[in-house]
Write an enzyme that holds these catalytic residues in place. Structure first.
Site, PDB file in Angstrom:
ATOM      1  N   ASN A   1     -87.407  38.640 -13.340  1.00  0.00           N
ATOM      2  CA  ASN A   1     -87.754  37.979 -12.086  1.00  0.00           C
ATOM      3  C   ASN A   1     -88.354  38.934 -11.048  1.00  0.00           C
ATOM      4  O   ASN A   1     -89.053  38.503 -10.149  1.00  0.00           O
ATOM      5  CB  ASN A   1     -86.524  37.283 -11.487  1.00  0.00           C
ATOM      6  CG  ASN A   1     -85.312  38.174 -11.460  1.00  0.00           C
ATOM      7  OD1 ASN A   1     -84.860  38.656 -12.496  1.00  0.00           O
ATOM      8  ND2 ASN A   1     -84.784  38.413 -10.272  1.00  0.00           N
TER       9      ASN A   1
ATOM     10  N   CYS B   1     -81.910  37.408  -4.093  1.00  0.00           N
ATOM     11  CA  CYS B   1     -80.581  37.898  -3.705  1.00  0.00           C
ATOM     12  C   CYS B   1     -80.639  39.374  -3.390  1.00  0.00           C
ATOM     13  O   CYS B   1     -80.071  39.838  -2.420  1.00  0.00           O
ATOM     14  CB  CYS B   1     -79.534  37.650  -4.778  1.00  0.00           C
ATOM     15  SG  CYS B   1     -80.155  37.040  -6.300  1.00  0.00           S
TER      16      CYS B   1
END
Ligand SMILES: Cc1ncc(COP(=O)(O)O)c(C=O)c1O
Length: 386
Positions: A149, A326
């Site tokens: 990612n 995050c």
């Protein structure tokens, strides 16, 4: 506004929003109810399951809806760990997995499981020799993400599957395909993957919905007990508006998937060329083709802090990020880039630009118009301060 944070999440397609709304208005029955409204809801649920299954070229019986990638990853790791604990307590994963894998494994380590983390090379790709060495008789599961990612690096899933198949006691193979679904071909059967994770909001579907592919011989202990929905694997009344929206997003993505992938790849390569030309000391952390997905370009600007650059771009209406969603808000450097062995100023100066089919041809140019002066300004300021 220029939105270049599609690996964090995507804008829902208009048709997805319409479908979700229509299901809320018209198909609000409980799929478990026996009356007509329930039957209609059940039909919608099964048609949606078929759409997801078709895109993965698997049987609808092997697709289970969950609340997204994080839940599916939790379900797989904990569910396999508990179901097969008598066989062993050893798991293997890459060092660059998403936190929804790594933090589950950390929690399992505290409960007596043993985990071996496979290192990656400078490109972020795993060392298959190290994987071979890590496997033991009591290894239950190997978890390898398909596309990273943060960098877009593609892991050699077929190579992993070949190694596992040649073991005397082959462990199960789980693939987190959240970032590869819709971006590169994902065919769990062909690749001999036992369990696979996908998520809707990365492909212009609603948030809070995703799916697990599980080949039929594999057994899992559910995370959630209750009414026995999803064949007992995931109790709770199905989130039908989100499921139907997810299915619509899948259909729209896969209608002309090659054209969409080519478009993203084209924009990524335009940006890469322009960076090379205008900021020649920028370091591209995303591997070259064919080892990268079409939608992510991770770049380090040495001498610049990634977080500060994100804010500068934001003030110009451009949305990008330093890494995973995050990571960018909670940690200062990325565990992925660290595992790749990047130097300190490259870790601190990392930015992720991620595209979708909704980005326009002119956007890389428009980004560069703001990026070049912002990098120059921040470097000047940095030099003054130091
Ligand atoms: C590789 C990967 N796995 C899992 C997840 C978690 O998915 P979700 O946001 O649907 O919980 C993400 C999302 O950031 C991801 O990029």
């Amino acid at each position: 506004m220029i939105y270049l944070d599609n690996a964090a999440t995507t804008r829902p397609f208009e048709e997805v929003i319409r479908e979700t709304e229509q299901v809320m208005r018209r198909t609000f029955g409980n799929p478990s109810a026996v009356h007509q409204l329930g039957v209609e809801a059940e039909e919608k649920l099964e048609a949606s399951r078929k759409a997801v299954a078709d895109s993965l070229q698997v049987s609808p019986d092997e697709v289970f809806f969950t609340s997204g990638g994080t839940e599916t990853n939790n379900l797989v790791l904990k569910g396999i760990g508990e179901r097969y604990a008598r066989k062993g307590k050893h798991l293997v994963a890459t060092a660059v997995e998403h936190k929804s894998v790594l933090n589950v494994l950390r929690a399992m380590e505290n409960q007596g499981y043993e985990v071996t983390y496979i290192p990656v090379d400078r490109r972020g790709i795993i060392d298959l020799e190290a994987l071979k060495q890590a496997l033991r008789e009591d290894t239950l599961l190997v978890s390898v993400m398909h596309v990273n990612n943060e960098t877009g690096a593609v892991q050699p899933i077929d190579g992993v599957a070949d190694i596992l198949r040649n073991q005397d006691h082959p462990p199960l193979l789980h693939v987190d395909a959240v970032q590869s679904f819709g971006k590169i071909p994902v065919h769990p059967k062909q690749s001999r993957v036992d369990l696979l994770t996908v998520s809707s909001h990365k492909i212009h579907g609603p948030k809070g919905i995703g799916a697990l592919y599980k080949q039929s011989q594999v057994d899992l202990k559910p995370l959630i007990d209750g009414g026995g929905q999803e064949k007992g694997l995931r109790s709770g009344t199905e989130n039908l508006p989100a499921i139907a929206g997810f299915a619509r997003a899948v259909e729209l993505n896969f209608e002309d998937v090659i054209a969409q992938q080519n478009h993203m790849h084209h924009l990524k390569e335009l940006l890469r060329e322009q960076l090379h030309h205008s900021i020649p000391d920028a370091v591209v952390n995303t591997p070259d083709d064919p080892h990268a997905a079409p939608h992510v370009l991770n770049v380090s600007f040495p001498g610049v802090k990634g977080e500060v650059l994100v804010r500068q771009l934001e003030s110009a209406g451009i949305y990008a990020s330093t890494g995973s969603a995050c990571t960018s808000s909670r940690e200062s450097v990325s565990h992925v880039l660290k595992a790749m062995g990047l130097a300190k100023d490259q870790l601190e100066g990392a930015m992720r630009f991620s595209f979708s089919s909704l980005n326009r041809e002119e956007e890389p140019d428009q980004l560069m118009e703001k990026l070049v002066p912002a990098v120059k300004r921040l470097r000047r300021l940095g030099n003054i301060q130091s």
